[in-house]
Every structure is written in structure tokens, then in C-alpha cells.
Design an enzyme around this catalytic site. Structure first.
Site, mmCIF file in Angstrom:
data_model
loop_
_atom_site.group_PDB
_atom_site.id
_atom_site.type_symbol
_atom_site.label_atom_id
_atom_site.label_comp_id
_atom_site.label_asym_id
_atom_site.label_seq_id
_atom_site.Cartn_x
_atom_site.Cartn_y
_atom_site.Cartn_z
ATOM 1 N N ASP A 1 0.843 -1.190 0.000
ATOM 2 C CA ASP A 1 0.000 0.000 0.000
ATOM 3 C C ASP A 1 0.884 1.248 0.000
ATOM 4 O O ASP A 1 2.090 1.175 0.236
ATOM 5 C CB ASP A 1 -0.954 0.015 1.204
ATOM 6 C CG ASP A 1 -0.259 -0.358 2.498
ATOM 7 O OD1 ASP A 1 0.846 0.175 2.735
ATOM 8 O OD2 ASP A 1 -0.809 -1.162 3.271
ATOM 9 N N ASP B 1 1.190 5.252 1.375
ATOM 10 C CA ASP B 1 0.722 6.275 2.309
ATOM 11 C C ASP B 1 1.251 7.634 1.877
ATOM 12 O O ASP B 1 2.407 7.770 1.453
ATOM 13 C CB ASP B 1 1.193 5.965 3.732
ATOM 14 C CG ASP B 1 0.559 4.695 4.279
ATOM 15 O OD1 ASP B 1 -0.518 4.318 3.794
ATOM 16 O OD2 ASP B 1 1.154 4.078 5.191
ATOM 17 N N ASP C 1 8.366 6.423 13.531
ATOM 18 C CA ASP C 1 8.909 5.468 14.496
ATOM 19 C C ASP C 1 10.332 5.016 14.184
ATOM 20 O O ASP C 1 11.238 5.185 14.997
ATOM 21 C CB ASP C 1 7.957 4.262 14.633
ATOM 22 C CG ASP C 1 7.505 3.702 13.290
ATOM 23 O OD1 ASP C 1 8.072 4.097 12.243
ATOM 24 O OD2 ASP C 1 6.577 2.870 13.277
#
Length: 435
Positions: A49, A51, A132
Site C-alpha cells: 500500500d 501512504d 517510528d
């Protein structure tokens, strides 16, 4: 990094993601691909996917796309829907000020440091610091085809290391799910977890109990149903992260040679094989396996202490085990029902006399229960293995062979031939007594 240095081509990017980037840019906003998709493209992998991140607010994004829906409470996101593909668009995140707990900051943290709400918008540099892992802080711009690497992500990729941005303890406390993500990325990308990133995992594992069960269900699907479930399970065990996820199973895994560990690893290896062969898998089978031995142990305890029958103890234990597990990881009813069916059929499969064998064959969950029995047989051997072999032959046998197998089984069990039914004499009609 200009186009010549990173090798990312628009041919490898989803057309729908490109549409989103172009429209945001045309409206005067900054827009970038970010996170795992950029990392995977840099590694030469095909992202699942894409983002997007932008300086447009969720409401401004919604104003540009009719096929947009806003989701999320902890952090507002825009989902741009193109049929089956969804492009997730986030606004640049800013730094949360723990001293300001009012509505104007739109951020809130718990006593453990976990961010409960995070709608604090900022700049691209602040957004990068809020990412992160270092290799997830790379931003691809379709405006000039450059990649901006804020945290030496390219170096982490070259060194094959999973490394957190910032103080690992603080970052884990902000969102304990990052501990699970560290394990998942290390296994998925065949990397090692950097020592400073790995050190707090065991001491902070208990923080996972603060995560909503519904979110942990989604995370465990990524952990165990992505094709590397077996290696992920071992890594979670090694880093002490299984106990907060499966508190009933973890105490049974202290011995790596135990039947409980071997059973779990075999089921996960079979699941990986099916996923990597594009075959269908269900979380119900996996959860049934991970909770099977805790169920057996609890049922035996109930039977011994409460004097219950085997059937009643097993039924009560099944309810107890599922209830306790859902306190940590939510299991939707559509899966918990299947789990119960698989478990109950384990007690019915040994009872094969008469028409029972054919009734079991027609049960909707027979195949799942048989596969489950097969792994139990491989793990424990003995009678279970014999039972598995019998069902393997019976389900594929011709009617004549099936009849012979049932007859042989009856003789072997000492049941003998079926007794012939004695016909009742017809009752005499009234008035016939003296006839």
C-alpha cells in the site's frame, strides 16, 4: 537525494497514489509518499500500500476529494477510496507538549507516557521526528522526484538494522505497539534490531496490556498472517512479548522442545506455506491452535476439582479460555464460533461408530477440524496419529471401503456385530383374548 541517487520510478508507484499527490500539489499543498512504501521501493520490493503525508488538514483534504472519508480519533486520517484500493493521507504531525493538556493542543498522554490523542499538526521536519523507525522517515516528492531522508534511513537499510528515532523507552511508552512493529520489520526485512532499540523490549512488554484489544487483533493479523508467522512467533517469544499477548499460553512455552511449542510452530509454518502459496487462511484456526493446550489444561483442572463430566468441563473451559483471551486480544464472533467448532470436533472425531462418521464428514467445519487433528497427531504421535490416518483414508475412500473400515473398527474395539432387532409381535385386539 535526487532521482539519480535513489532509483525510485513512478512506474512502481500506484496510479491512484500519484493522482492524490498531483491533486494536492496542484491545490498548493506539499505532498509526499512516506513510510513503508518508500522504504520498500528503496529495497527493490513491491509495496502493498501507499501512504501520503501533506500539510493540508483533514478537512482540506476532504474538500479536494469526493471519494474521501475521515477516520480515527487518536489521530485524524483521510482515506481516499479508489474501489478496492485505499490511499491513506495524513497531515504532518507536530510535537506533543505534555505540559499543555488542553483542547488547544489536541494532544493527550496517559501516566505511562502513552499518547491517547495525537491531533497535533506541524511541519515536515517535525513529522519526520515523530516517525517510528529511521527507514520510515524518508519522503518521496513527485514534484521533483527527490527523496528526503531525515533520519539516515538509507544507512539503516545498508546496515540491515531496525532502529528507532529518538529515545527508545520514550517512543515505546508513547505507543507500545511499536515494540510489535520492531519485531515484525526485523523478520519481514531480514534485519537485526539495533541494541538500543532492543534493550527496552522485555522491561516494557507489560505496556502492551494498555492497548485496546481490537487494535491488538489487527496487529496480530499482521504478525502471524503475512507469510513469516513462525519466525515472528519465535522472535516475540525471545523478546518476552508473547506473555502480554497470550498470557495463558506463554507459561507453557518455557521448554522449546515442549509439545505446546512444537504444535504452535508447526501450525504457524503450515500457515506461512499457505499464505506464500496464495491459499486461504483464517485467524480462527491459528487462535484455536494457540489456545488449545491452555484449554486442555483448564478442562482437566475443572474435571478434577469440580467433579464435572469431561463434556461439561470442556464446554466451560472453552468459554473461560476465550473470555480471558479477549481481555487482551479481541476475537470477533465470526472467528470465535469457528474456534469452538474446531475444538468440539476434536472430541467427536474419535467417536466413529455407525452413522457418526458420515455425519462428521458432512459437518461444515470437518476439514478445519481434520487439519487441526493432523497437526496434533504429528506433534503427539500415538493414538492421535492413528486416528488421523484413519480419517485420511475414510474421507477419500469409496463407499465399500468406508463400510469395511467401520466394520473393522467395530471388531477391533470389541463391539462385535450389530445385534439383530427382534420384531415385536403385534398386540392382540380387544376381545381376542378368548379367541
Amino acid at each position: 537525494m535526487p532521482r539519480a541517487e535513489h532509483g525510485i520510478s513512478r512506474e512502481d508507484i500506484s496510479d491512484n497514489a500519484l493522482k492524490v499527490l498531483y491533486r494536492l500539489n496542484s491545490a498548493g499543498f506539499e505532498a509526499y509518499l512516506v513510510g513503508g512504501c518508500v522504504r520498500d521501493l528503496m529495497l527493490g520490493l513491491l509495496p502493498k500500500d501507499f501512504d501520503v503525508v501533506t500539510n493540508a488538514t483533514p478537512e482540506q483534504i476532504k474538500g479536494l476529494f469526493r471519494n474521501c472519508r475521515l477516520i480515527g480519533r487518536r489521530f485524524r486520517l483521510a482515506h481516499i477510496v479508489f474501489g478496492r484500493e485505499i490511499i491513506e493521507v495524513a497531515t504532518f504531525r507536530g510535537h506533543h507538549d505534555p505540559a499543555a493538556q488542553d483542547a488547544s493542543t489536541r494532544g493527550k498522554a496517559s501516566e505511562d507516557g502513552q499518547l491517547l490523542r495525537d491531533n497535533v499538526f506541524g511541519t515536515i521536519a517535525e513529522d519526520a521526528e515523530r516517525r517510528d523507525f529511521t527507514f520510515n522517515a524518508m519522503y518521496y516528492s513527485v514534484a521533483d522526484f527527490s527523496v528526503t531522508d531525515f533520519a539516515n534511513g538509507r544507512k539503516a537499510i545498508a546496515q540491515k538494522q531496525v532502529e528507532l528515532i529518538g529515545d527508545p523507552e520514550v517512543r515505546y511508552r508513547e505507543d507500545p505497539v511499536r515494540m510489535l512493529r520492531a519485531i515484525r520489520f526485523a523478520v519481514k526485512l531480514n534485519m537485526k534490531i539495533a541494541e538500543p532499540t532492543a534493550a527496552p523490549l522485555k522491561p516494557l512488554a507489560h505496556l502492551l496490556s494498555n492497548i485496546p484489544p481490537a487494535r491488538l487483533f489487527e496487529e496480530t493479523l499482521k504478525l502471524f498472517l503475512s507469510g513469516q508467522g513462525k519466525d515472528t512467533f519465535v522472535a516475540l517469544h525471545d523478546y518476552g512479548l508473547l506473555e502480554p499477548l497470550f498470557p495463558q499460553l506463554a507459561p507453557l512455552l518455557n521448554d522449546p522442545r515442549s509439545k505446546e511449542m512444537q504444535f504452535a510452530l508447526t501450525v504457524l509454518a503450515n500457515t506461512d506455506e499457505r499464505v506464500n502459496s496464495n491459499m486461504r487462511v483464517t485467524p480462527a484456526f491459528l487462535y484455536a491452535a494457540l489456545l488449545w493446550y491452555p484449554l486442555e489444561e483448564h478442562a482437566q483442572k475443572l474435571q478434577a476439582e469440580a467433579g464435572l463430566s469431561q463434556h461439561d468441563a470442556f464446554n466451560i473451559a472453552a468459554g473461560d479460555i476465550l473470555h480471558r483471551q479477549t481481555q487482551r486480544i479481541m476475537i470477533p464472533k465470526r472467528f470465535s464460533t469457528v474456534i469452538r467448532d474446531i475444538w468440539m470436533l476434536q472430541h467427536r472425531l474419535p467417536r466413529r461408530f455407525g452413522r457418526r462418521a458420515f455425519q462428521l464428514l458432512s459437518h461444515p467445519k470437518f476439514r478445519a477440524a481434520y487439519d487441526f487433528l493432523q497437526v496434533r497427531g504429528e506433534t503427539e504421535g500415538g493414538d492421535l496419529l492413528e486416528l488421523t490416518d484413519w480419517w485420511t483414508q475414510f474421507q477419500h475412500g469409496e463407499p465399500g471401503l468406508q463400510k469395511k473400515m467401520l466394520s473393522t473398527l467395530r471388531q477391533k474395539e470389541g463391539a462385535g456385530p450389530k445385534p439383530k432387532r427382534r420384531r415385536k409381535k403385534p398386540a392382540k385386539a380387544k376381545g381376542d383374548e378368548n379367541a
